[in-house]
Design an enzyme around this catalytic site. Structure first.
Site, PDB file in Angstrom:
ATOM      1  CE  LYS A  75     116.452   8.715   7.868  1.00 31.70           C
ATOM      2  NZ  LYS A  75     115.129   8.189   7.559  1.00 31.70           N
ATOM      3  CB  THR A  88     119.892   6.921  10.088  1.00 37.51           C
ATOM      4  OG1 THR A  88     118.814   6.536   9.231  1.00 37.51           O
ATOM      5  CG2 THR A  88     119.918   8.439  10.193  1.00 37.51           C
ATOM      6  CE  LYS A 139     120.784   6.750  14.425  1.00 37.91           C
ATOM      7  NZ  LYS A 139     120.594   5.507  13.713  1.00 37.91           N
TER       8      LYS A 139
HETATM    9  P1  NAD Z   1     117.368  -2.631  14.840  1.00 35.67           P
HETATM   10  O1  NAD Z   1     117.950  -2.340  16.192  1.00 35.67           O
HETATM   11  O2  NAD Z   1     116.098  -3.382  14.737  1.00 35.67           O
HETATM   12  O3  NAD Z   1     118.472  -3.429  13.966  1.00 35.67           O
HETATM   13  C1  NAD Z   1     119.864  -3.273  14.074  1.00 35.67           C
HETATM   14  C2  NAD Z   1     120.500  -4.653  14.017  1.00 35.67           C
HETATM   15  O4  NAD Z   1     121.924  -4.512  14.006  1.00 35.67           O
HETATM   16  C3  NAD Z   1     120.135  -5.522  15.230  1.00 35.67           C
HETATM   17  O5  NAD Z   1     119.582  -6.748  14.789  1.00 35.67           O
HETATM   18  C4  NAD Z   1     121.481  -5.722  15.936  1.00 35.67           C
HETATM   19  O6  NAD Z   1     121.604  -6.998  16.568  1.00 35.67           O
HETATM   20  C5  NAD Z   1     122.447  -5.574  14.786  1.00 35.67           C
HETATM   21  N1  NAD Z   1     123.809  -5.235  15.193  1.00 35.67           N
HETATM   22  C6  NAD Z   1     124.197  -4.303  16.102  1.00 35.67           C
HETATM   23  N2  NAD Z   1     125.545  -4.277  16.185  1.00 35.67           N
HETATM   24  C7  NAD Z   1     126.006  -5.202  15.317  1.00 35.67           C
HETATM   25  C8  NAD Z   1     127.302  -5.652  14.945  1.00 35.67           C
HETATM   26  N3  NAD Z   1     128.411  -5.119  15.489  1.00 35.67           N
HETATM   27  N4  NAD Z   1     127.412  -6.636  14.029  1.00 35.67           N
HETATM   28  C9  NAD Z   1     126.292  -7.176  13.470  1.00 35.67           C
HETATM   29  N5  NAD Z   1     125.041  -6.799  13.781  1.00 35.67           N
HETATM   30  C10 NAD Z   1     124.901  -5.825  14.699  1.00 35.67           C
HETATM   31  O7  NAD Z   1     117.271  -1.232  14.113  1.00 35.67           O
HETATM   32  P2  NAD Z   1     116.436  -0.883  12.777  1.00 35.67           P
HETATM   33  O8  NAD Z   1     115.111  -0.308  13.144  1.00 35.67           O
HETATM   34  O9  NAD Z   1     116.531  -2.033  11.831  1.00 35.67           O
HETATM   35  O10 NAD Z   1     117.298   0.367  12.234  1.00 35.67           O
HETATM   36  C11 NAD Z   1     118.529   0.188  11.568  1.00 35.67           C
HETATM   37  C12 NAD Z   1     118.979   1.537  11.010  1.00 35.67           C
HETATM   38  O11 NAD Z   1     117.985   2.034  10.128  1.00 35.67           O
HETATM   39  C13 NAD Z   1     119.193   2.614  12.075  1.00 35.67           C
HETATM   40  O12 NAD Z   1     120.339   3.355  11.720  1.00 35.67           O
HETATM   41  C14 NAD Z   1     117.918   3.456  11.993  1.00 35.67           C
HETATM   42  O13 NAD Z   1     118.121   4.793  12.393  1.00 35.67           O
HETATM   43  C15 NAD Z   1     117.607   3.351  10.518  1.00 35.67           C
HETATM   44  N6  NAD Z   1     116.176   3.543  10.176  1.00 35.67           N
HETATM   45  C16 NAD Z   1     115.197   2.924  10.891  1.00 35.67           C
HETATM   46  C17 NAD Z   1     113.869   3.121  10.534  1.00 35.67           C
HETATM   47  C18 NAD Z   1     112.745   2.464  11.312  1.00 35.67           C
HETATM   48  O14 NAD Z   1     111.581   2.851  11.114  1.00 35.67           O
HETATM   49  N7  NAD Z   1     113.029   1.466  12.156  1.00 35.67           N
HETATM   50  C19 NAD Z   1     113.542   3.934   9.436  1.00 35.67           C
HETATM   51  C20 NAD Z   1     114.564   4.518   8.695  1.00 35.67           C
HETATM   52  C21 NAD Z   1     115.883   4.322   9.079  1.00 35.67           C
END
Ligand code: NAD
Length: 290
Positions: free
Chosen positions: A162, A87, A237
């Protein structure tokens, strides 16, 4: 297909595992040291992307997406597709689309709803923006990771859908919580409040499916001491993204603006950080009229 998967956190990890389980050859990369069933790990984002038919990113925000895209786009073969499921702001999605197009790549912005449970169960909803060709290339993968994919329009349209959805969600959660807090002070039993509203014109997903009152309605984070679920920080966010988009599009969104201010106060000025976004109810409960 050969798939590169970058960002294997709470969402990306199980999504990548589902693609591997379905028989695709998945190479992953994450900054953190992670291991995912069936996914072989590369030592850089570019290495995970090299030779892939499709590269999927699932990252925290638009700035990180832009940095990762700058690494992976030169490593990808012409005709391959970059699919961002994070997102992020609409401007970042469109900027990455332009860079991908300049390199002869297809691009889809495809944020998801359905949370961690949906990612693990392969039941996410994808809202996608991009060309028809780009969407067609990604669609079989959406079918594995999710139960529904809507092609919303050109690049950026997925992110637009979204953030509009989540602006409604944030506003509705606040409305539901303040109504419960008012009902408490009027001496109304919470179960009766639920029984009436969930079948009356005040019903909503936040009341009916994700009730913020513990012990009322279906199981929700309220029944687990407001452990997220969907964290208040992430709601903040998304509300900020909605207001950033509203600014640049000159749209009047007073409820979204107020919801952003309330979640900012809750997360940054009070004790909301790390709690589910439905913990607005105990917040309102403690307060009086000012
Ligand atoms: P998260 O923090 O668990 O996962 C993000 C991952 O990206 C981490 O493992 C981190 O180490 C990795 N990362 C960060 N910078 C990086 C880089 N430069 N290179 C490689 N890896 C890198 O977050 P999440 O909950 O998995 O969410 C991910 C996305 O999905 C976000 O944008 C969030 O808004 C969206 N989202 C989350 C949910 C939810 O319920 N968690 C639901 C819908 C959408």
């Amino acid at each position: 297909m050969k798939i590169g998967f970058i960002g294997l956190g709470n969402m990306g990890g199980p999504m990548a595992a589902n693609l591997a389980k379905a028989g695709h050859e998945v190479t992953g990369f994450d900054m953190a040291d992670v291991a995912i069933d069936g996914v072989s790990m590369a030592d850089s984002a570019a290495a995970a992307a090299a030779g892939a038919d499709v590269v999927i990113t699932m990252l925290p925000n638009g700035q990180i997406l832009r940095a990762v895209a700058a690494d992976v786009i030169p490593a990808m073969a012409a005709g391959a597709a970059l699919v961002d499921c994070s997102t992020v702001d609409v401007d970042s999605a469109r900027a990455v689309d332009a860079d991908a197009a300049a390199a002869g790549l297809l691009f889809v912005d495809a944020p998801v709803s359905g949370g961690i449970g949906g990612a693990a169960g392969g039941t996410l909803t994808f809202m996608a923006g991009g060309s028809a060709d780009a969407f067609a290339k990604a669609e079989p993968l959406f079918d594995i990771m999710g139960q529904k994919a809507v092609h919303c329009g050109d690049a950026g349209a997925g992110q637009a859908a979204k953030i509009c959805n989540n602006m409604i969600l944030g506003v509705t959660m606040i409305a539901t919580c303040e109504a419960f807090a008012l009902a408490d002070k009027l001496g109304l039993d919470r179960q009766k409040m639920f029984d009436v509203v969930s079948t009356s014109s005040g019903y909503s997903w936040t009341m009916n499916a994700y009730c913020p009152a513990p012990g009322v309605g279906p199981q929700s984070p309220a029944d687990n001491d407001y452990t997220p679920g969907f964290a208040a920080d992430l709601m903040l966010k998304d509300l900020r993204l909605s207001q950033q988009a509203a600014e640049s599009a000159d749209a009047d969104t007073p409820m979204g603006q107020l919801a952003q201010a309330l979640y900012a106060q809750f997360v940054e000025g009070e004790d909301g950080a790390g709690k589910d976004f439905s913990a607005m109810l105990p917040r309102f409960e403690k307060r009086g009229r000012e």
